[in-house]
Design a protein around this motif. Structure first.
Motif, mmCIF file in Angstrom:
data_model
loop_
_atom_site.group_PDB
_atom_site.id
_atom_site.type_symbol
_atom_site.label_atom_id
_atom_site.label_comp_id
_atom_site.label_asym_id
_atom_site.label_seq_id
_atom_site.Cartn_x
_atom_site.Cartn_y
_atom_site.Cartn_z
ATOM 1 N N GLY A 37 -19.389 -88.220 19.209
ATOM 2 C CA GLY A 37 -20.191 -89.122 20.028
ATOM 3 C C GLY A 37 -21.256 -88.456 20.877
ATOM 4 N N ARG A 38 -21.258 -87.130 20.919
ATOM 5 C CA ARG A 38 -22.295 -86.432 21.708
ATOM 6 C C ARG A 38 -23.575 -86.371 20.886
ATOM 7 N NH1 ARG A 38 -18.382 -82.285 22.157
ATOM 8 N NH2 ARG A 38 -19.927 -80.916 21.241
ATOM 9 N N THR A 39 -24.658 -86.881 21.468
ATOM 10 C CA THR A 39 -25.931 -86.900 20.741
ATOM 11 C C THR A 39 -26.560 -85.517 20.719
ATOM 12 O OG1 THR A 39 -27.111 -87.539 22.738
ATOM 13 C CG2 THR A 39 -26.406 -89.319 21.293
ATOM 14 N N PRO A 40 -27.241 -85.180 19.636
ATOM 15 C CA PRO A 40 -27.864 -83.859 19.526
ATOM 16 C C PRO A 40 -29.142 -83.772 20.349
ATOM 17 C CG PRO A 40 -28.350 -85.148 17.577
ATOM 18 C CD PRO A 40 -27.398 -85.965 18.413
ATOM 19 N N ALA A 41 -29.472 -82.566 20.724
ATOM 20 C CA ALA A 41 -30.753 -82.320 21.392
ATOM 21 C C ALA A 41 -31.846 -82.479 20.352
ATOM 22 C CB ALA A 41 -30.784 -80.914 21.981
ATOM 23 N N ARG A 42 -32.958 -83.038 20.776
ATOM 24 C CA ARG A 42 -34.071 -83.265 19.853
ATOM 25 C C ARG A 42 -35.249 -82.402 20.251
ATOM 26 N NH1 ARG A 42 -33.588 -88.129 16.866
ATOM 27 N NH2 ARG A 42 -35.324 -87.214 15.697
ATOM 28 N N ALA A 43 -35.968 -81.907 19.255
ATOM 29 C CA ALA A 43 -37.153 -81.077 19.497
ATOM 30 C C ALA A 43 -38.289 -81.949 20.008
ATOM 31 C CB ALA A 43 -37.575 -80.367 18.220
ATOM 32 N N VAL A 44 -39.066 -81.400 20.905
ATOM 33 C CA VAL A 44 -40.218 -82.092 21.447
ATOM 34 C C VAL A 44 -41.418 -81.742 20.576
ATOM 35 C CG1 VAL A 44 -41.714 -82.310 23.463
ATOM 36 C CG2 VAL A 44 -39.258 -81.952 23.766
ATOM 37 N N ALA A 45 -42.214 -82.757 20.282
ATOM 38 C CA ALA A 45 -43.395 -82.525 19.449
ATOM 39 C C ALA A 45 -44.363 -81.597 20.157
ATOM 40 C CB ALA A 45 -44.077 -83.858 19.139
ATOM 41 N N SER A 46 -44.663 -80.467 19.510
ATOM 42 C CA SER A 46 -45.554 -79.494 20.131
ATOM 43 C C SER A 46 -46.813 -79.264 19.312
ATOM 44 C CB SER A 46 -44.820 -78.165 20.321
ATOM 45 O OG SER A 46 -44.418 -77.662 19.068
ATOM 46 N N GLY A 47 -46.867 -79.810 18.131
ATOM 47 C CA GLY A 47 -48.021 -79.573 17.271
ATOM 48 C C GLY A 47 -47.955 -78.184 16.677
ATOM 49 N N GLY A 48 -48.928 -77.842 15.897
ATOM 50 C CA GLY A 48 -48.933 -76.523 15.282
ATOM 51 C C GLY A 48 -49.896 -76.494 14.130
ATOM 52 N N ARG A 49 -49.857 -75.409 13.398
ATOM 53 C CA ARG A 49 -50.761 -75.245 12.273
ATOM 54 C C ARG A 49 -50.161 -75.823 11.002
ATOM 55 N NH1 ARG A 49 -51.615 -69.170 12.349
ATOM 56 N NH2 ARG A 49 -50.396 -69.050 14.221
ATOM 57 N N LYS A 50 -51.013 -76.295 10.145
ATOM 58 C CA LYS A 50 -50.573 -76.857 8.871
ATOM 59 C C LYS A 50 -49.945 -75.794 7.971
ATOM 60 C CE LYS A 50 -52.030 -81.081 9.494
ATOM 61 N NZ LYS A 50 -51.151 -82.205 9.547
ATOM 62 N N THR A 51 -50.276 -74.531 8.171
ATOM 63 C CA THR A 51 -49.711 -73.467 7.346
ATOM 64 C C THR A 51 -48.213 -73.317 7.586
ATOM 65 O OG1 THR A 51 -50.302 -71.823 9.000
ATOM 66 C CG2 THR A 51 -51.865 -72.166 7.212
ATOM 67 N N GLN A 52 -47.739 -73.857 8.676
ATOM 68 C CA GLN A 52 -46.311 -73.786 8.968
ATOM 69 C C GLN A 52 -45.509 -74.766 8.120
ATOM 70 O OE1 GLN A 52 -46.346 -74.728 13.119
ATOM 71 N NE2 GLN A 52 -46.291 -72.586 13.734
#
Length: 139
Positions: free
Chosen positions: A74-89
């Motif tokens: 029942g513990r929800t996972p931490a979620r990544a915050v949108a940070s943007g980045g390069r398309k090559t990633q």
């Protein structure tokens, strides 16, 4: 020269007939491992969503979050915050996601968790399709 040991070792089988420290079952260990793989896959999926938003990635992230929550009691996972980045990633992230989904699939199959195994297999297919046939070849 050395001070003698005054208490019994908690690690020794001779310390007592009952154990004073907790043990986890194989199923609990597999749950922890599977939740970790799926949470890592969720983090990569969130990164991909930040770089290239899509309905498929959004749906996958929600399904992954549901499975991680289930496995973690029942513990929800931490979620990544949108940070943007390069398309090559994108290629590197899809490769990482494919690898993580494969690991999750192995653990899910080991513990006979059909829902998690299906989700992991679907994610492997989705990331393999995003990469194309040549991107998954070993380097």
């Amino acid at each position: 020269m050395y001070e003698p040991i005054r208490t019994k070792s908690v690690h020794s089988p001779m310390a007592g007939t009952t154990s004073d420290f907790p043990h986890r079952s194989r199923e609990e260990e597999l749950d922890i491992q599977l939740a970790g793989h799926l949470a890592a896959l969720l983090a990569v999926t969130d990164e991909l969503r930040a770089l290239a938003p899509s309905a498929e990635l959004e749906a996958a992230a929600e399904r992954l979050a549901e499975q991680v929550t289930r496995l973690r009691g029942g513990r929800t996972p931490a979620r990544a915050v949108a940070s943007g980045g390069r398309k090559t990633q994108l290629t590197a992230l899809h490769q990482r996601a494919h690898t993580l989904a494969g690991r999750a699939l192995v653990v899910a199959a080991s513990r006979a968790d059909t829902a998690a195994a299906i989700l992991a297999a679907e994610q492997m297919d989705a990331h393999a399709a995003a990469l194309g046939p040549r991107e998954l070849a070993p380097h």
